[in-house]
Each structure stands twice: as structure tokens, then as C-alpha cells.
Design a protein around this motif. Sequence first.
Motif, mmCIF file in Angstrom:
data_model
loop_
_atom_site.group_PDB
_atom_site.id
_atom_site.type_symbol
_atom_site.label_atom_id
_atom_site.label_comp_id
_atom_site.label_asym_id
_atom_site.label_seq_id
_atom_site.Cartn_x
_atom_site.Cartn_y
_atom_site.Cartn_z
ATOM 1 N N GLY A 203 2.904 33.244 -17.281
ATOM 2 C CA GLY A 203 2.912 33.687 -15.891
ATOM 3 C C GLY A 203 1.703 34.536 -15.584
ATOM 4 N N ALA A 204 1.426 34.679 -14.286
ATOM 5 C CA ALA A 204 0.307 35.512 -13.850
ATOM 6 C C ALA A 204 0.640 36.125 -12.499
ATOM 7 C CB ALA A 204 -0.982 34.690 -13.757
ATOM 8 N N ILE A 205 0.104 37.305 -12.263
ATOM 9 C CA ILE A 205 0.302 37.998 -10.992
ATOM 10 C C ILE A 205 -1.044 38.463 -10.450
ATOM 11 C CG2 ILE A 205 2.643 38.788 -11.546
ATOM 12 C CD1 ILE A 205 1.364 41.557 -12.217
ATOM 13 N N TYR A 206 -1.077 38.667 -9.150
ATOM 14 C CA TYR A 206 -2.174 39.398 -8.531
ATOM 15 C C TYR A 206 -1.796 40.872 -8.476
ATOM 16 C CZ TYR A 206 -4.174 35.026 -6.688
ATOM 17 O OH TYR A 206 -4.731 33.777 -6.560
ATOM 18 N N LYS A 207 -2.726 41.743 -8.852
ATOM 19 C CA LYS A 207 -2.607 43.176 -8.599
ATOM 20 C C LYS A 207 -3.506 43.475 -7.408
ATOM 21 C CE LYS A 207 -4.030 44.411 -12.627
ATOM 22 N NZ LYS A 207 -4.462 45.304 -13.705
ATOM 23 N N ILE A 208 -2.920 43.972 -6.336
ATOM 24 C CA ILE A 208 -3.620 44.056 -5.052
ATOM 25 C C ILE A 208 -3.677 45.499 -4.572
ATOM 26 C CG2 ILE A 208 -3.595 43.288 -2.643
ATOM 27 C CD1 ILE A 208 -1.890 40.882 -3.609
ATOM 28 N N SER A 209 -4.842 45.901 -4.102
ATOM 29 C CA SER A 209 -4.996 47.204 -3.448
ATOM 30 C C SER A 209 -6.082 47.094 -2.388
ATOM 31 C CB SER A 209 -5.367 48.289 -4.462
ATOM 32 O OG SER A 209 -5.591 49.521 -3.807
ATOM 33 N N GLU A 210 -5.728 47.440 -1.166
ATOM 34 C CA GLU A 210 -6.713 47.433 -0.080
ATOM 35 C C GLU A 210 -7.442 48.765 0.042
ATOM 36 O OE1 GLU A 210 -3.507 46.495 0.418
ATOM 37 O OE2 GLU A 210 -3.672 44.330 0.775
ATOM 38 N N ASN B 96 -4.740 48.817 -10.433
ATOM 39 C CA ASN B 96 -3.627 49.080 -11.354
ATOM 40 C C ASN B 96 -2.379 49.498 -10.595
ATOM 41 O OD1 ASN B 96 -6.373 49.982 -12.470
ATOM 42 N ND2 ASN B 96 -5.206 49.575 -14.328
ATOM 43 N N THR B 97 -1.239 48.956 -11.002
ATOM 44 C CA THR B 97 0.018 49.359 -10.368
ATOM 45 C C THR B 97 0.297 50.844 -10.600
ATOM 46 O OG1 THR B 97 1.237 48.605 -12.330
ATOM 47 C CG2 THR B 97 1.047 47.061 -10.485
ATOM 48 N N ALA B 98 -0.210 51.396 -11.717
ATOM 49 C CA ALA B 98 -0.037 52.830 -11.981
ATOM 50 C C ALA B 98 -0.767 53.681 -10.949
ATOM 51 C CB ALA B 98 -0.530 53.169 -13.386
ATOM 52 N N LEU B 99 -1.718 53.076 -10.231
ATOM 53 C CA LEU B 99 -2.477 53.787 -9.209
ATOM 54 C C LEU B 99 -2.081 53.340 -7.804
ATOM 55 C CD1 LEU B 99 -5.991 53.682 -10.926
ATOM 56 C CD2 LEU B 99 -4.381 55.598 -10.875
ATOM 57 N N GLY B 100 -0.925 52.681 -7.705
ATOM 58 C CA GLY B 100 -0.424 52.316 -6.386
ATOM 59 C C GLY B 100 -0.645 50.878 -5.973
ATOM 60 N N GLY B 101 -1.213 50.056 -6.839
ATOM 61 C CA GLY B 101 -1.407 48.644 -6.499
ATOM 62 C C GLY B 101 -0.072 47.921 -6.389
ATOM 63 N N ARG B 102 -0.036 46.852 -5.618
ATOM 64 C CA ARG B 102 1.181 46.041 -5.498
ATOM 65 C C ARG B 102 0.944 44.688 -6.154
ATOM 66 N NH1 ARG B 102 0.486 42.479 -1.108
ATOM 67 N NH2 ARG B 102 -1.300 43.016 0.212
ATOM 68 N N THR B 103 2.022 43.935 -6.352
ATOM 69 C CA THR B 103 1.923 42.684 -7.095
ATOM 70 C C THR B 103 2.418 41.509 -6.266
ATOM 71 O OG1 THR B 103 4.112 43.052 -8.087
ATOM 72 C CG2 THR B 103 2.198 43.827 -9.316
ATOM 73 N N GLU B 104 1.794 40.353 -6.512
ATOM 74 C CA GLU B 104 2.225 39.083 -5.951
ATOM 75 C C GLU B 104 2.050 38.016 -7.025
ATOM 76 O OE1 GLU B 104 0.068 38.062 -2.444
ATOM 77 O OE2 GLU B 104 0.841 39.758 -1.258
ATOM 78 N N VAL B 105 2.750 36.911 -6.880
ATOM 79 C CA VAL B 105 2.605 35.803 -7.819
ATOM 80 C C VAL B 105 1.213 35.190 -7.692
ATOM 81 C CG1 VAL B 105 3.438 33.516 -8.471
ATOM 82 C CG2 VAL B 105 5.067 35.286 -7.800
ATOM 83 N N CYS B 106 0.587 34.910 -8.825
ATOM 84 C CA CYS B 106 -0.696 34.211 -8.858
ATOM 85 C C CYS B 106 -0.453 32.790 -9.345
ATOM 86 C CB CYS B 106 -1.670 34.924 -9.796
ATOM 87 S SG CYS B 106 -3.200 34.026 -10.116
ATOM 88 N N PRO B 107 -0.868 31.778 -8.590
ATOM 89 C CA PRO B 107 -0.673 30.386 -9.036
ATOM 90 C C PRO B 107 -1.428 30.110 -10.333
ATOM 91 C CG PRO B 107 -1.300 30.487 -6.706
ATOM 92 C CD PRO B 107 -1.514 31.854 -7.260
ATOM 93 N N LEU B 108 -0.802 29.337 -11.211
ATOM 94 C CA LEU B 108 -1.430 28.965 -12.475
ATOM 95 C C LEU B 108 -2.215 27.671 -12.277
ATOM 96 C CD1 LEU B 108 1.408 29.789 -15.036
ATOM 97 C CD2 LEU B 108 -0.687 31.082 -14.597
ATOM 98 N N THR B 109 -3.439 27.811 -11.813
ATOM 99 C CA THR B 109 -4.295 26.643 -11.638
ATOM 100 C C THR B 109 -4.780 26.145 -12.988
ATOM 101 O OG1 THR B 109 -6.299 27.977 -11.459
ATOM 102 C CG2 THR B 109 -5.065 27.570 -9.421
ATOM 103 N N ASP B 110 -5.274 24.913 -13.015
ATOM 104 C CA ASP B 110 -5.791 24.348 -14.266
ATOM 105 C C ASP B 110 -6.935 25.205 -14.816
ATOM 106 O OD1 ASP B 110 -3.964 22.299 -14.087
ATOM 107 O OD2 ASP B 110 -5.390 20.819 -13.298
ATOM 108 N N ASP B 111 -7.832 25.664 -13.932
ATOM 109 C CA ASP B 111 -8.975 26.463 -14.382
ATOM 110 C C ASP B 111 -8.521 27.793 -14.967
ATOM 111 O OD1 ASP B 111 -10.776 24.517 -13.675
ATOM 112 O OD2 ASP B 111 -11.312 25.438 -11.750
ATOM 113 N N LEU B 112 -7.525 28.421 -14.331
ATOM 114 C CA LEU B 112 -7.041 29.705 -14.841
ATOM 115 C C LEU B 112 -6.354 29.531 -16.189
ATOM 116 C CD1 LEU B 112 -6.523 32.713 -14.564
ATOM 117 C CD2 LEU B 112 -4.503 32.192 -13.167
ATOM 118 N N VAL B 113 -5.504 28.535 -16.311
ATOM 119 C CA VAL B 113 -4.809 28.299 -17.573
ATOM 120 C C VAL B 113 -5.809 27.991 -18.687
ATOM 121 C CG1 VAL B 113 -3.222 26.753 -18.783
ATOM 122 C CG2 VAL B 113 -2.649 27.587 -16.498
#
Length: 291
Positions: free
Chosen positions: A194-201, A207-224
Motif C-alpha cells: 500500500g501507499a499513501i500521500y502525506k499532504i500539507s499545504e 510528516n503526519t507528526a508535523l500536522g500533515g494529513r493522509t490520502e490513498v496513493c494509487p499504486l501505478t505500474d511505475d510506482l510499484v
Amino acid sequence: MTTDRRPLAVLTSRVRVEERLLLAELRKRDIEFEQVDTRAVTFSLDGAASLPYRGALSREISHTRNAYASRLLEHAGVPVVNSSRVINLCGDKLLTALALREGGLPTPRALVGLVPDSVLDALDGFGYPAVVKPLTGSWGRMGARLRDHEMAEAVFEHRAALPGPQHQITYVQEYVDKPDRDIKAYVLGGEVVGAIYKISETNWRTNTALGGRTEVCPLTDDLVKLLTATAEVIGEGVLGVDVIEDRDGRMYVNEVNHTPEFHGAIEVLGTDLVGAYVDYVVGLLDERDAA
């Protein structure tokens, strides 16, 4: 399934959400284990064969204690997940970067000096902004984004005053202009689970420890493909792989974590990451027993 009823040693000191979830999963499966606080345990180099463990799952948060405890257990014939080799490699960001580069994987451009002053003038040609990182550590702590020469001079002055020779090793990466997110992926024994996006605007560190939020990241062929190749370079184990994308979608392997946090991931992935973690550890020990 093995008939070996010796307990699994679970190495901990600070017990976080991840450790509580793993311990609960072991109890649910009636897997015998002993929680071993690395701050209290001692090892006899002469009595190595007396250790009562079938194997060990290391969730020690201190890199130094983790590295030495795992090596001492291995010396005693106790297999550890992750191994001391993986812990020592991933626990040092510079050694990780060198291994990834030698494996032909894309990583951010980097500059290294053995004392802070040696990097300052070289950075003018390297280019700003840049990111200086400690060799060991997590959660983005002690990292700084250097905007210009003046800021680098101030940050390096503080680094030069830090105790300990490792703080003097100055590891600087280019700042990759990214779309307010990083990728954190989980690889167990070479399999991407699995993979997630860690997002902060608001913070360049996502980092989630610094307040970032998470979303699902698609597992594309290139990423895998990138993640699988990373695991081949690093070695067998439970890995958290940090990937950075630039604005054009090019991906770079940034860091590899040998004791990954995953509480933010299980909230969004919808997969039994804790169960997969325990499956992997137990399966590895079963394979070893059967060999």
C-alpha cells in the motif's frame, strides 16, 4: 505452521500506536511473545545459546539501541525483523542514498561535507533552495530548508556547535519542488502492500507528526516498479519508502525507514496492514524453521 512454541521477542522502549496494534494482533492470534524493553535488557556474549526466543520483531525507536540489540540477538542465533544490516543501512540517510544510487535508483541531487563550513561555499554553485538533514532521525526533526547563503551560514553555525561527530557530517539535498505532498509506501519482503500521500499545504515537511494529513496513493505500474527495485537494493524486511514527486511527475526515492510508522496509513488504506505485518514476520520465521 511451525510447532516451535518459543516466544517471539518484541523489542520496544517507547510504545506508540503501531506497537500497541502489533501487540494486540499477536495476542489475538495466540502467538507467544515477550515484550523486551531495550533499556533494561543485557546480553551475555558467552551465553549466547541460552536466549529463549524463536525470533525477534524490532520496534525500537532509538536507532542506536535498535542496531546494537538486533546485532546482539543475531549473534545469539535469533533472527530479527528487520535485520541489523537493514537497520544500519536505513538508519543513516547518507548510507541509504549511496546504496540507492549504486543500485541505479533516482534520488535527489545531494552534497556532503564532513564539517559544516566545507559545504557553505559549495552550496552557491549547488543551488538554492536546498534541504539540510541529520544523518539519523525521523519526523522531519532537525531538517531545514535553506533559502539562501545567509540562511545556510546561520544554520551551519548552529550545526557546528552541536555535540557529537555525526552532527558535523553535513548532508544537503536539492529542494524538490513538489505538489504539496510526498508518498509513503509500505513494502513487506519485496511486496508492495500500500501507499499513501502525506499532504500539507502549509509546511514543506509533510510528516503526519508535523500536522500533515493522509490520502490513498494509487499504486501505478511505475510506482510499484520503483518501490520493488528499492526493496531489492535495501534488502529483505519491513520497509517504509518515502518517494518525492516533482511538478512534472518524476519520482525520486528520498528515504527508507526500517521501523515505519503506519497509524496514518491504516486510517485511509482500507487494508489490514497490521495483519500483513504479522503475517510477514511469522511467515519468515516459519520458512527459516522449515529450511
